[in-house]
Design an enzyme around this catalytic site. Structure first.
Site, mmCIF file in Angstrom:
data_model
loop_
_atom_site.group_PDB
_atom_site.id
_atom_site.type_symbol
_atom_site.label_atom_id
_atom_site.label_comp_id
_atom_site.label_asym_id
_atom_site.label_seq_id
_atom_site.Cartn_x
_atom_site.Cartn_y
_atom_site.Cartn_z
ATOM 1 N N ASN A 96 0.869 -1.182 0.000
ATOM 2 C CA ASN A 96 0.000 0.000 0.000
ATOM 3 C C ASN A 96 0.903 1.228 0.000
ATOM 4 O O ASN A 96 1.513 1.555 1.018
ATOM 5 C CB ASN A 96 -0.886 -0.030 1.255
ATOM 6 C CG ASN A 96 -1.725 1.229 1.399
ATOM 7 O OD1 ASN A 96 -1.787 2.056 0.491
ATOM 8 N ND2 ASN A 96 -2.382 1.358 2.548
ATOM 9 N N LYS A 133 0.072 4.244 -0.208
ATOM 10 C CA LYS A 133 -0.576 5.418 0.419
ATOM 11 C C LYS A 133 -0.352 6.658 -0.449
ATOM 12 O O LYS A 133 -0.304 6.538 -1.674
ATOM 13 C CB LYS A 133 -0.060 5.593 1.857
ATOM 14 C CG LYS A 133 -0.203 4.302 2.667
ATOM 15 C CD LYS A 133 -0.015 4.477 4.137
ATOM 16 C CE LYS A 133 -0.155 3.128 4.831
ATOM 17 N NZ LYS A 133 -0.054 3.215 6.276
ATOM 18 N N HIS A 136 -9.425 1.060 5.069
ATOM 19 C CA HIS A 136 -8.148 1.270 5.772
ATOM 20 C C HIS A 136 -8.388 2.205 6.957
ATOM 21 O O HIS A 136 -9.192 3.137 6.872
ATOM 22 C CB HIS A 136 -7.114 1.870 4.810
ATOM 23 C CG HIS A 136 -5.732 1.826 5.362
ATOM 24 N ND1 HIS A 136 -5.290 2.728 6.305
ATOM 25 C CD2 HIS A 136 -4.700 0.967 5.153
ATOM 26 C CE1 HIS A 136 -4.049 2.420 6.632
ATOM 27 N NE2 HIS A 136 -3.659 1.359 5.952
ATOM 28 N N GLU A 195 -6.783 4.599 8.043
ATOM 29 C CA GLU A 195 -6.567 6.027 7.750
ATOM 30 C C GLU A 195 -7.811 6.629 7.115
ATOM 31 O O GLU A 195 -8.124 7.805 7.333
ATOM 32 C CB GLU A 195 -5.329 6.191 6.851
ATOM 33 C CG GLU A 195 -4.057 5.941 7.652
ATOM 34 C CD GLU A 195 -2.905 5.341 6.872
ATOM 35 O OE1 GLU A 195 -2.910 5.384 5.631
ATOM 36 O OE2 GLU A 195 -1.980 4.812 7.523
ATOM 37 N N GLU A 236 -4.959 -4.792 10.642
ATOM 38 C CA GLU A 236 -3.927 -3.781 10.844
ATOM 39 C C GLU A 236 -4.208 -3.034 12.154
ATOM 40 O O GLU A 236 -5.037 -2.125 12.187
ATOM 41 C CB GLU A 236 -3.944 -2.776 9.684
ATOM 42 C CG GLU A 236 -3.688 -3.400 8.328
ATOM 43 C CD GLU A 236 -3.173 -2.370 7.327
ATOM 44 O OE1 GLU A 236 -2.104 -2.605 6.771
ATOM 45 O OE2 GLU A 236 -3.822 -1.327 7.136
ATOM 46 N N GLY A 273 2.859 2.479 10.793
ATOM 47 C CA GLY A 273 3.801 3.586 10.625
ATOM 48 C C GLY A 273 4.517 3.991 11.901
ATOM 49 O O GLY A 273 5.184 5.023 11.947
ATOM 50 N N SER A 314 3.842 -1.909 10.362
ATOM 51 C CA SER A 314 5.297 -1.981 10.562
ATOM 52 C C SER A 314 5.869 -3.362 10.228
ATOM 53 O O SER A 314 6.802 -3.821 10.889
ATOM 54 C CB SER A 314 5.667 -1.560 11.993
ATOM 55 O OG SER A 314 5.271 -0.214 12.215
HETATM 56 P P1 13P Z 1 3.263 0.502 7.692
HETATM 57 O O1 13P Z 1 3.805 -0.788 7.102
HETATM 58 O O2 13P Z 1 3.960 1.724 7.172
HETATM 59 O O3 13P Z 1 3.167 0.438 9.174
HETATM 60 O O4 13P Z 1 1.752 0.624 7.142
HETATM 61 C C1 13P Z 1 0.897 -0.452 7.245
HETATM 62 C C2 13P Z 1 -0.340 -0.124 6.487
HETATM 63 O O5 13P Z 1 -1.120 0.712 6.895
HETATM 64 C C3 13P Z 1 -0.578 -0.829 5.215
HETATM 65 O O6 13P Z 1 -1.872 -0.597 4.749
#
Ligand code: 13P
Length: 250
Positions: free
Chosen positions: A9, A11, A96, A98, A168, A174, A213
């Site tokens: 992803n 983002k 997601h 976010e 997640e 992150g 992560s």
């Molecule tokens: P990170 O791997 O940067 O923690 O992000 C995970 C994520 O949100 C994938 O959709």
């Protein structure tokens, strides 16, 4: 047998040119990954058409990061499932954290999106996960079970068979803080049980990814867990060598 999947992803990162280059690097290294592992990349909307050209004929699948909850019409700024299919997408990430957190994405909207995506022939990568407060209050199993039920229980078995689930934990995204393999495995097993309660044996065929992560140094331990079928990778997916190293961890 359920599929092993490693999905990147991206983002809101990379320009079109950088994204095309990253996709080329992933395609070039994809042969290092066992053929039993499906690779998917999810660039931003603006990159989908040129990246589709790059992955065409390769083993790398193309995903969007979101889609509209409406079919077409006067919805300024939205991108429909038919547009994604016409841009050669096969998958779309949905729900997601976010999007839930910053863009007010509700379970009701997600029901619409998941159904539209499946009807258009896309496989949704449906994300669930608790935040830190919910984890600290010991409510993580309930929160995740509710997220699964509120959206995926509205599907027929035929629709459910198209869904990939991604767990997640918000506190691990992150932050550099990964869920331990044990923490991830127990939630994955719980998600599979919740799916089995509604869909029976089909639950055994549903791919459940871990995200948060995930990196080359911890992927092996996570992917060794019986209910973890791969990863949804954020930061580490922006470097082809890390993304491929994660995929080689099976
Ligand atoms: P990170 O791997 O940067 O923690 O992000 C995970 C994520 O949100 C994938 O959709």
């Amino acid at each position: 047998m359920r599929k092993h999947i490693v999905a990147g992803n991206w983002k809101m990162n990379t320009t079109v040119a950088d994204g095309v280059n990253l996709a080329k690097e992933v395609v070039a290294a994809a042969s290092e990954v066992p053929s039993s592992v499906k690779l998917i990349i999810a660039p931003p909307f603006t990159h989908l058409v040129p990246v589709a050209e790059v992955v065409k004929g390769s083993v790398v699948g193309l995903s969007a990061q979101n889609c509209a909850d409406k079919v077409s019409g006067a919805y300024t700024g939205e991108v429909s499932v038919d547009m994604l299919v016409s841009a050669s997408c096969e998958y779309t990430i949905l729900g997601h954290s976010e999007r839930r957190q910053y863009y007010g994405e509700t379970d009701a909207k997600l029901v619409e999106k998941v159904k539209l995506a499946i009807a258009a022939g896309l496989s949704p990568i449906f994300c669930v996960g608790e935040n830190l407060e919910e984890r600290e209050a010991g409510r993580h199993f309930d929160v995740v079970a509710e997220q699964v039920k509120n959206v995926l229980y509205t599907l027929s078995a035929e629709e459910m068979a198209k869904v990939i689930v991604a767990y997640e934990p918000v506190w691990a995204i992150g932050t550099g803080k990964t869920a331990t393999a044990e923490q991830a495995q127990e939630i994955h097993a719980c998600i599979r049980k919740v799916l089995a309660d509604k869909f029976g044996a089909l639950a055994d065929d549903i791919t459940i990814l871990y995200g948060g992560s995930c990196k080359p140094s911890n992927a092996k331990e996570l992917f060794a867990c019986p209910d973890i079928d791969g990863g949804l990778i954020g930061g580490a997916a922006l470097k082809a060598s890390d993304f491929i190293a994660i995929a080689k961890s099976f």
